[in-house]
Design an enzyme around this catalytic site. Sequence first.
Site, PDB file in Angstrom:
ATOM      1  N   GLY A 240      32.948  76.608 138.677  1.00 27.28           N
ATOM      2  CA  GLY A 240      33.265  77.200 137.220  1.00 27.28           C
ATOM      3  C   GLY A 240      34.551  77.809 136.714  1.00 27.28           C
ATOM      4  N   HIS A 269      26.229  78.634 124.329  1.00 29.71           N
ATOM      5  CA  HIS A 269      25.822  78.474 125.910  1.00 29.71           C
ATOM      6  C   HIS A 269      24.190  78.557 125.763  1.00 29.71           C
ATOM      7  CE1 HIS A 269      26.017  80.935 129.844  1.00 29.71           C
ATOM      8  NE2 HIS A 269      26.254  79.773 130.061  1.00 29.71           N
ATOM      9  N   SER A 291      24.440  83.686 131.920  1.00 30.95           N
ATOM     10  CA  SER A 291      24.699  83.166 133.227  1.00 30.95           C
ATOM     11  C   SER A 291      23.587  84.026 134.208  1.00 30.95           C
ATOM     12  CB  SER A 291      26.037  83.209 133.801  1.00 30.95           C
ATOM     13  OG  SER A 291      26.833  82.631 132.968  1.00 30.95           O
ATOM     14  N   CYS A 293      20.256  83.995 134.313  1.00 32.12           N
ATOM     15  CA  CYS A 293      19.305  84.710 133.594  1.00 32.12           C
ATOM     16  C   CYS A 293      17.991  83.768 133.422  1.00 32.12           C
ATOM     17  CB  CYS A 293      19.610  85.408 132.444  1.00 32.12           C
ATOM     18  SG  CYS A 293      20.563  86.918 132.719  1.00 32.12           S
ATOM     19  N   ARG A 408      24.558  76.814 144.482  1.00 34.85           N
ATOM     20  CA  ARG A 408      24.362  75.635 143.496  1.00 34.85           C
ATOM     21  C   ARG A 408      24.094  74.537 143.859  1.00 34.85           C
ATOM     22  NH1 ARG A 408      25.408  77.777 137.736  1.00 34.85           N
ATOM     23  NH2 ARG A 408      26.058  79.820 137.885  1.00 34.85           N
ATOM     24  N   ARG A 440      18.285  89.971 130.052  1.00 42.91           N
ATOM     25  CA  ARG A 440      17.613  90.574 131.273  1.00 42.91           C
ATOM     26  C   ARG A 440      17.573  91.854 130.875  1.00 42.91           C
ATOM     27  NH1 ARG A 440      17.426  89.146 137.020  1.00 42.91           N
ATOM     28  NH2 ARG A 440      18.204  86.908 136.589  1.00 42.91           N
TER      29      ARG A 440
HETATM   30  C1  SPV Z   1      27.621  79.830 134.443  1.00 46.39           C
HETATM   31  O1  SPV Z   1      27.841  80.795 134.918  1.00 46.39           O
HETATM   32  O2  SPV Z   1      27.065  80.396 133.172  1.00 46.39           O
HETATM   33  C2  SPV Z   1      27.478  78.644 134.536  1.00 46.39           C
HETATM   34  C3  SPV Z   1      28.318  78.179 136.012  1.00 46.39           C
HETATM   35  O3  SPV Z   1      26.909  77.772 134.055  1.00 46.39           O
HETATM   36  S1  SPV Z   1      30.103  78.137 135.526  1.00 46.39           S
HETATM   37  O4  SPV Z   1      30.589  76.866 135.564  1.00 46.39           O
HETATM   38  O5  SPV Z   1      30.449  79.034 136.596  1.00 46.39           O
HETATM   39  O6  SPV Z   1      30.013  78.603 134.270  1.00 46.39           O
HETATM   40 MN    MN Z   2      26.532  78.752 132.114  1.00 47.40          MN
END
Ligand code: SPV
Ligand code: MN
Length: 650
Positions: A240, A269, A291, A293, A408, A440
């Site tokens: 990420g 997203h 993220s 949720c 992950r 959430r």
């Molecule tokens: C998120 O945290 O929303 C993800 C993983 O999908 S990341 O690549 O860390 O954003």
């Molecule tokens: Mn994400």
Amino acid sequence: MLELKKGEDILAVVGGVTNIAEARKVFTDKLDTVNLKKLSLIQNEEALIKVANAIMMGQPDSVFINTGSKEDVQWIREYSLRRGEERKLAKEGHTIHFDLPQDQARLVNQTYYIVNQGEKMSSLAKTVLRGEALDYVKKFMPGIMAGMTMIVGFYSRGPVGAKAAIPAIEMSSSGYVLHSAELLYRNCFEHFDAEAKRAGLFFTNVHAQGNNTPEDVPNARIFMDRSWMTTFATFCTYAGNTLLLKKGNHRFSVDYATYYKVEEQLSEHMFITGMTGPGGRKTFFAGAAPSGCGKTTTAMVGSDFIGDDLAQMWIDKNGVLRAINPEKGIFGIVEDVNREGDPHLMKCLRGDGTEVIWSNVLIADGMPHWVGNGEEHPASGVNFQGEWFKGKTDAGGKPVPMSHKNSRCTLVASAIANHATELSESPAGAPVKVITYSGRDGDTMPPVWVAKNANEGVAIGASIVSKATATEVGATGVNRQPWANAPFIPGALADYMKAQFAFFNSAKFTDATRPVMAGLNYFLTSGNRGGSGDKLLGEKKDVKVWLGWLELFANGDVEAISTPIGYLPKYNDLVGLFRTIDKEYPRSLYDQQFSLYIDKIVDRIDLQRNAYSKEAEIPATLFEVYEKQKNELLQLKEKFGPIVSTEKFV
Ligand code: SPV
Ligand code: MN
């Protein structure tokens, strides 16, 4: 506001390569004949100059051009193993990658947008002025790839040729990052020139992990240069933070849609998935969730799963909303992934034949284990913190879980049994009929409700809340999460919101094609609804019912109850849907879930209204929606008291 190519191009300043002749000289000096030959297939001069500058800046020992061929991808796998970034596990095709304990999630406090003086930004965004970012890059990045190979990959964020697809270059000294890129993105080496021309732009990403020691992590930076659509990531490995094809380029796509494609495109997203309705009818959904949720789980409930994280959308010439997944793989949280809630994903994770990169889970006897998998757990093993054993506690005496909450799995989406692979790869995208927004929310909104019009739909998206999750380092408390996209909106929230109103009110939609917009909430607890305790009023698998009801509603098969917050499902329609997942659905549970708790909803409206009042130039439409709903709710309260069951509306 976003002005492209404004200010100095930091990569060019530090790399020092200014024209194609110099770039070609760099290539003949630094590349071996095999890689030189591969790169000769790329003609886009701007792209070549970027690559040359990354080489001059990072000073890698060698450069590997990844064409996406079987041999090249195999080379990347082996490089990653050779350097110890990944280790082989017992199952064929499975590897484990550990990120440093300090680098287990997005480093939000070290993530910045590079901006020019005077640019208006989201109040939720951290920014750094171009000059300061340049100083950092000058200090830390020259020679950062010494002793390593820089791998260069060319990817398409979406099926090649799709209207909203944008190509991108990923350059990194990490084999793990490029290995992940191969699983998550479409390699478009052969089509890169044509795609860059068609789209009119491409994104550039440069990552270097350095020595990858805990001492380096405080110096880690994730910089996103909005004007040059270029990212820099240093001294970290968590995907990420490093695979900026993902959230780095998502942020650029959001910017681009907001400022250059108003009413034409959105970049969200969101998952994309299809539900099968009566008679085999397919109805596609795109749904936002913050993220951590349950977005991946929701997406996989569909019969025709397309993506679990990101969506690029546009309206086609027939007024149909179309969505593509810029990705082709899943970087999914594994905590609580188990056979009961995630049967298809579990089959890939525990079965044979799927390539999986695991990160930050427990490894015992070559097998990955994680919290909430519904299996027997080993007594000991190794995780991102080293040796782990049952009963291990930290310095403060707190139990240390065997796997990190944000651990992950990375795999291609087409490995999932219900993946709609052909449609996913179609440049025409999936026809989307339903947009959902979820967060959430333990105490306020019902499991599902439908906006009465586009403005109310945009207001649902703007009003998402969620508790902090493990996907961000250092985040705590309850967060407002506009569109579940707030961490990825670079520009002013007002600009993003205007683009949302413009898109969903677009005259290109017809009454028949304008999407249904709904809120979803699986997190109501008994204690907040007249019962007691923190127990959830539903369970994971109920998602299928809420999406199933929306599928029927969107196709005019069920009627709904009209309330001030929107349309709610009728009890009898839900009973039938619960039967399809082998569950009884008592009326008492329905009443707990769907009665309007007016004081809570009014408080929520006030919270949002107050927060948005502090933000400059928020469209008046939002406040009008809040005002109208609040007034109607207060009138209801006067008539029926603070808790209003749905019977009162018939
Ligand atoms: C998120 O945290 O929303 C993800 C993983 O999908 S990341 O690549 O860390 O954003
Ligand atoms: Mn994400």
